[in-house]
Design an enzyme around this catalytic site. Structure first.
Site, short mmCIF file in Angstrom:
data_model
loop_
_atom_site.label_atom_id
_atom_site.label_comp_id
_atom_site.label_asym_id
_atom_site.label_seq_id
_atom_site.Cartn_x
_atom_site.Cartn_y
_atom_site.Cartn_z
N GLU A 190 -8.26 -2.09 5.66
CA GLU A 190 -7.12 -2.77 6.27
C GLU A 190 -7.20 -4.23 5.86
OE1 GLU A 190 -5.95 -4.82 10.22
OE2 GLU A 190 -6.84 -2.87 10.63
N ARG A 238 -7.57 -9.30 1.87
CA ARG A 238 -7.15 -8.50 0.71
C ARG A 238 -8.14 -8.66 -0.44
NH1 ARG A 238 -1.25 -8.87 -2.21
NH2 ARG A 238 -0.68 -9.37 -0.04
N CYS A 255 -4.35 -8.79 13.13
CA CYS A 255 -3.74 -8.27 11.90
C CYS A 255 -2.29 -7.87 12.12
CB CYS A 255 -4.54 -7.09 11.37
SG CYS A 255 -5.31 -6.08 12.62
N GLY A 258 -10.56 -6.61 6.81
CA GLY A 258 -10.81 -7.98 6.37
C GLY A 258 -9.72 -8.46 5.42
#
Length: 507
Positions: free
Chosen positions: A265, A243, A302, A241
């Site tokens: 991640e 930061r 991502c 998800g």
């Protein structure tokens, strides 16, 4: 199969009592049928207690039983059929082909982990025979194996409703390691999560495993997820998800009486380095592939290529011209949720208004919940002076960075944060310069690739989907591929153990 908004705990289902919410149709922003009840603190406590009780049994299951269990999950997911795809399409706005492929990836990685479990290599059994006659002191008999760490909390991801969610890579690798799993479903696709959760629950029953081996919780806010990470019976966390979300969980985990690892991640802009020879010989070809990769899945990967680095040249001008011609023909795409669409528009707006950034091109205009691809340009000096230009814009937004020379390009690389991927586009004449950069790039990212783009992650034994912070919380690990199992294991050495009390694998 019926979706009824239930929590799945202890092999049964119940209505959560801590508020309620509904799934949202991504394309329209309207509520979908069926509301979901949020878990309470008592639900979390029960799920983690049962997971801890199941741990002693599940962790010592023989390898064949555990492998067959993972395969049964795959079969049960496939058995949900069309209902799963249709619900996921509604909740995420992703097209049928993408979701059918993601379902295949989800079941395929479960079967890959089943094979890994059967082979047993992850145990890393080591035997060092004792020698009572050694002088001046006898040598002890030492035997080593990896054991599972304990129950694992898994947080479903917004952008992969199947492959990184309820039965995705984190869950598959944790179960393969011998760890019970408590999943906190993502609110963006609750119906999809329930359908998959029920498939896992059926597999637990068919395998004859303790009911606490798996649980699925819904949360109407953030409290339940935070409580789950703080619970002393949880021994590791898997998260994909933002930061902000990942670092919040890391902070909670670090302040526990017994801190635990959070494998999060979080953030990556995945630099693409265009070398002079490659640009001179095939700039248009690279630009065409770049635009396709940038816009793939509305840029909601991502590994989306968000940063293009190149030394200023005629070849770079050709690349920019071609990309700028193609992007306006790129259609707008529905984004995963209205809030993600809003955040993307705001991120693009910040770049449009930035004094050091120029707009190159935009895709076709879309609706309120669509993402419109955008391409920008800045100088290396500006990127170095304005750290905010490194911020990830989650969606199809790319920034081309002009460098005066190769030395300035190296300065940019030195200033970048940790990444999931770095792509190098090279021809034969570029190899000496590329070789010079590789040591720097090894320290920057978890996957380096040549003449391609990071979108598209192969699930295999040799894949690394990870990288230094903030790409992930722990750059020594991966969330994709069989190496992911090692996140949820730890080594134990047994010294001078009589055979009667040795673990079976070490006899």
């Amino acid at each position: 199969m019926t979706i009824n908004g239930s929590l799945l705990i202890a092999g049964s289902e119940r209505r959560g009592s801590n508020g309620e919410f509904t799934g949202i149709e991504a394309a329209t922003g309207t509520a979908l049928p069926v509301s979901f009840g949020g878990a309470s603190a008592a639900d979390v406590e029960e799920a983690t207690r049962l997971a801890w009780e199941a741990f002693d049994v599940y962790r010592e299951t023989d390898l064949e039983t555990r492998a067959a269990f993972l395969e049964t999950i795959s079969t049960e997911i496939e058995g949900v059929g069309e209902e799963l795809v249709e619900r996921a399409m509604a909740e995420t706005g992703l097209p049928r082909g993408r979701l059918e492929g993601e379902r295949a990836r989800t079941t395929g990685q479960l079967r890959l982990f089943a094979k890994e479990v059967r082979e047993g290599r992850f145990q890393e059994l080591r035997f060092d025979a004792g020698d009572p006659s050694r002088k001046p002191a006898p040598k002890p008999d030492l035997r080593l194996r990896n054991i599972p760490v304990g129950p694992v909390a898994v947080f479903g991801a917004s952008n992969f409703p199947l492959a990184f969610s309820v039965a995705g890579g984190d869950t598959a690798s944790a179960l393969a390691a011998g760890c019970p799993v408590v999943v906190k479903a993502h609110s963006a696709h609750p119906g999809t999560s329930e359908l998959v959760g029920r498939a896992v629950q059926r597999a637990v029953l068919k395998a004859g495993l303790p009911a606490g081996t798996f649980a699925l919780l819904f949360d109407t806010g953030f409290d339940i997820g935070q409580q789950l990470v703080a619970d002393p019976k949880i021994r590791a966390v898997g998260f994909t998800g933002s930061r902000r979300g990942g670092t919040a969980l890391m902070e909670i985990a670090s302040k526990r009486k017994q801190p635990i690892p959070v494998y999060a991640e979080m953030s990556s802009i995945n630099p693409v380095i265009l070398f002079p020879g490659a640009l001179e010989n095939r700039a248009e070809e690279i630009a065409t592939s770049f635009v396709s990769s940038l816009a793939l899945g509305a840029g909601q990967f991502c590994t989306n290529p968000g940063l293009i680095l190149a030394v200023d040249s005629k070849g770079l001008e050709v690349f920019i011209t071609k990309a700028s011609e193609l992007l306006p023909e790129t259609g707008a795409q529905t984004m995963l949720t209205p809030s993600i669409a809003k955040a993307f528009r705001e991120g693009v707006g910040r770049l449009e208004q930035h004094s050091e950034v120029s707009m190159l091109a935009k895709g076709k205009t879309g609706g309120d919940y669509d993402g419109v691809a955008a391409l920008f340009e800045t100088s290396a000096a500006s990127l170095l002076a304005h750290h905010e230009l490194q911020d990830e814009v989650f969606g199809a937004a790319g920034l081309v960075v002009r460098c005066k020379d190769f030395e300035e390009l190296e300065q940019v690389i030195d200033a970048l944060e940790g990444q999931l991927t770095v792509a190098l586009h090279v021809d034969a004449g570029d190899l000496d310069d590329a070789r010079r950069l590789v040591p720097k790039l090894e320290m920057l990212a978890g996957r380096l690739l040549v003449n391609g783009f990071g979108t598209g992650v192969e699930v295999s034994h040799a894949m690394v989907h990870g990288g230094p912070y903030p790409a992930t919380a722990d750059g020594r690990s991966t969330s994709v591929g069989t190496l992911a199992i090692y996140r949820f294991l730890r080594p134990v050495s047994y010294q001078d153990f009589p055979e009667a009390i040795r673990p079976a694998a070490l006899r």
